[in-house]
Design a protein around this motif. Structure first.
Motif, mmCIF file in Angstrom:
data_model
loop_
_atom_site.group_PDB
_atom_site.id
_atom_site.type_symbol
_atom_site.label_atom_id
_atom_site.label_comp_id
_atom_site.label_asym_id
_atom_site.label_seq_id
_atom_site.Cartn_x
_atom_site.Cartn_y
_atom_site.Cartn_z
ATOM 1 N N GLY A 1 -7.962 -7.902 71.009
ATOM 2 C CA GLY A 1 -7.769 -8.251 69.611
ATOM 3 C C GLY A 1 -8.990 -8.898 68.995
ATOM 4 O O GLY A 1 -10.117 -8.484 69.232
ATOM 5 N N CYS A 2 -8.754 -9.959 68.225
ATOM 6 C CA CYS A 2 -9.811 -10.553 67.396
ATOM 7 C C CYS A 2 -10.741 -11.496 68.148
ATOM 8 O O CYS A 2 -11.783 -11.873 67.622
ATOM 9 N N ARG B 1 -2.063 1.832 57.759
ATOM 10 C CA ARG B 1 -3.232 1.389 58.501
ATOM 11 C C ARG B 1 -3.985 2.603 59.025
ATOM 12 O O ARG B 1 -3.391 3.522 59.595
ATOM 13 N N CYS C 1 -9.345 -2.728 60.016
ATOM 14 C CA CYS C 1 -8.823 -3.888 59.302
ATOM 15 C C CYS C 1 -9.656 -4.095 58.036
ATOM 16 O O CYS C 1 -10.852 -3.792 58.012
ATOM 17 N N PRO D 1 -3.082 -1.467 65.615
ATOM 18 C CA PRO D 1 -3.040 -2.503 64.583
ATOM 19 C C PRO D 1 -2.208 -3.724 64.948
ATOM 20 O O PRO D 1 -2.292 -4.752 64.270
ATOM 21 N N GLU E 1 -9.090 -4.171 66.682
ATOM 22 C CA GLU E 1 -7.742 -3.684 66.988
ATOM 23 C C GLU E 1 -7.905 -2.561 68.015
ATOM 24 O O GLU E 1 -7.870 -1.386 67.693
ATOM 25 N N LEU F 1 -2.822 -5.602 67.243
ATOM 26 C CA LEU F 1 -3.762 -6.614 67.731
ATOM 27 C C LEU F 1 -4.306 -7.495 66.619
ATOM 28 O O LEU F 1 -4.914 -8.536 66.892
ATOM 29 N N CYS F 2 -4.088 -7.099 65.352
ATOM 30 C CA CYS F 2 -4.470 -7.969 64.242
ATOM 31 C C CYS F 2 -3.338 -8.063 63.238
ATOM 32 O O CYS F 2 -2.735 -9.106 63.073
ATOM 33 N N CYS G 1 -8.995 2.570 67.800
ATOM 34 C CA CYS G 1 -9.376 1.300 67.167
ATOM 35 C C CYS G 1 -8.911 1.317 65.725
ATOM 36 O O CYS G 1 -9.234 2.236 64.957
#
Length: 351
Positions: A91-92, A341, A41, A158, A67, A160-161, A38
């Motif tokens: 994702g979000c 990240r 963010c 990352p 993420e 995913l965002c 994960c």
């Protein structure tokens, strides 16, 4: 219902710590995922510390994380898109009404009734949604994504965002081969912007206030690096950009970048400065330039982005940490002490 291990914040001043949360059992259309990685963010930090209390007040305990990459462990009887053992991502968003014009157009991110992955009302439990700082999650198959084989799973998280946040506006504004594209800022979002613009065939110019980032920007795919505090360097590019992606969340002068757009050029904000930015009208009037903003993309576009990453072997540059170091990672995030990240290895949650 079943119990899952997680890390949560008990209040806006509390550090994240281990806890147990309740997840729903999979319904007919649900996919249950063992979370492997994960990403962290910056919005996780804002939410945990209740820094968006005006628009999105935090409900505690708060389990952040949107993420998410993992492995499917169970599927509902009506699930057709996934099977046990598949690699999957979230994702979000984890739900939307599916019937409004935005959803029907593939823009679930603009649905007035969408459900975010954490700290949002959960119709299944009656509480709030819990995110990816956990050993598992249950999500409707409509909001679960396929990870292309061959991608590094930690580096894919990352996407995913940070990935879709930078890919979506480039897709919308037509970044292709032959276009001149600027990326403002080389952080978690900016470094993905450079990678995508390069892979799309654009001539990529990275704008930064830090001369020491030049070498890394070129490594990531930039064709040129401009030190934005140098007026002469900026002036050389006046009126020449088709598109500029602004990934800076600190207060800065966007007029300096609007001036660099050619006729019908667009500057798109993906960073979110705390204070309003001043815009000189003449910078828009002359050249019919435009200023826009963009959040994440819809589900279909996110899958398109992941497939693009699979084709071009694009992942984020990450530092993998055990979840026990998440509070330290938050402090380092505030100091921009990360390239680019943080990603949590969720196997550490089992320890």
């Amino acid at each position: 219902m079943y119990n899952a291990k997680a890390f949560s914040a008990a209040s806006e001043t509390s550090p994240l710590d281990s806890t147990t949360i309740v997840r729903r059992d999979p319904t007919d259309t649900d996919v249950q995922i063992e979370i492997l990685y994960c990403g962290i963010c910056h919005s996780d930090l804002h939410q945990v510390r209740n820094e968006w209390s005006g628009a999105m007040p935090t409900v505690y305990p708060c389990v952040p994380g949107h993420e998410i990459v993992g492995r499917v462990t169970k599927v509902g009887s009506a699930v057709t898109k996934f099977k046990v053992g598949d690699t999957a991502a979230v994702g979000c968003m984890v739900d939307s009404d599916g019937t409004c014009p935005e959803c029907l157009a593939g823009f679930e991110q603009f649905c007035a009734n969408s459900t975010l992955t954490y700290n949002f009302p959960d119709k299944h439990t009656g509480g709030v949604t819990y995110g990816g700082y956990s050993d598992s999650i249950v999500v409707d198959q409509r909001f679960v994504l396929h990870i292309p084989s061959g991608l590094d799973l930690a580096g894919a998280a990352p996407l995913l965002c940070a990935g879709i946040t930078t890919y979506s506006p480039m897709h919308h504004w037509g970044v292709t081969k032959g276009k001149k594209v600027g990326i403002v800022g080389l952080g978690g979002l900016g470094h993905m912007g450079v990678k995508f613009a390069h892979a799309l065939g654009a001539h990529v110019v990275l704008f930064t206030t830090s001369p020491n980032k030049k070498e890394d920007a070129l490594r990531l795919g930039a064709d040129e690096v401009v030190i934005s505090r140098n007026a002469d360097e900026m002036a050389k590019h006046a009126g020449s950009f088709d598109f500029i992606l602004d990934a800076v969340s600190a207060d800065h002068d966007i007029n300096a970048y609007l001036h660099l757009l050619r006729r019908d050029g667009n500057l798109c904000l993906v960073g979110a400065p705390e204070k309003p930015l001043a815009v000189a009208a003449f910078n828009l009037l002359f050249g019919r330039r435009s200023l826009s903003g963009s959040p994440v993309g819809g589900i279909a576009e996110t899958q398109e982005m992941l497939d693009f990453c699979g084709k071009h072997n694009i992942t984020a540059d990450v530092e993998i940490i055990p979840i026990q170091q998440v509070n330290e990672a938050y402090e380092r995030l505030l100091k921009s002490d990360i390239k680019y990240r943080f990603v949590i290895d969720m196997a550490s949650l089992k320890g």
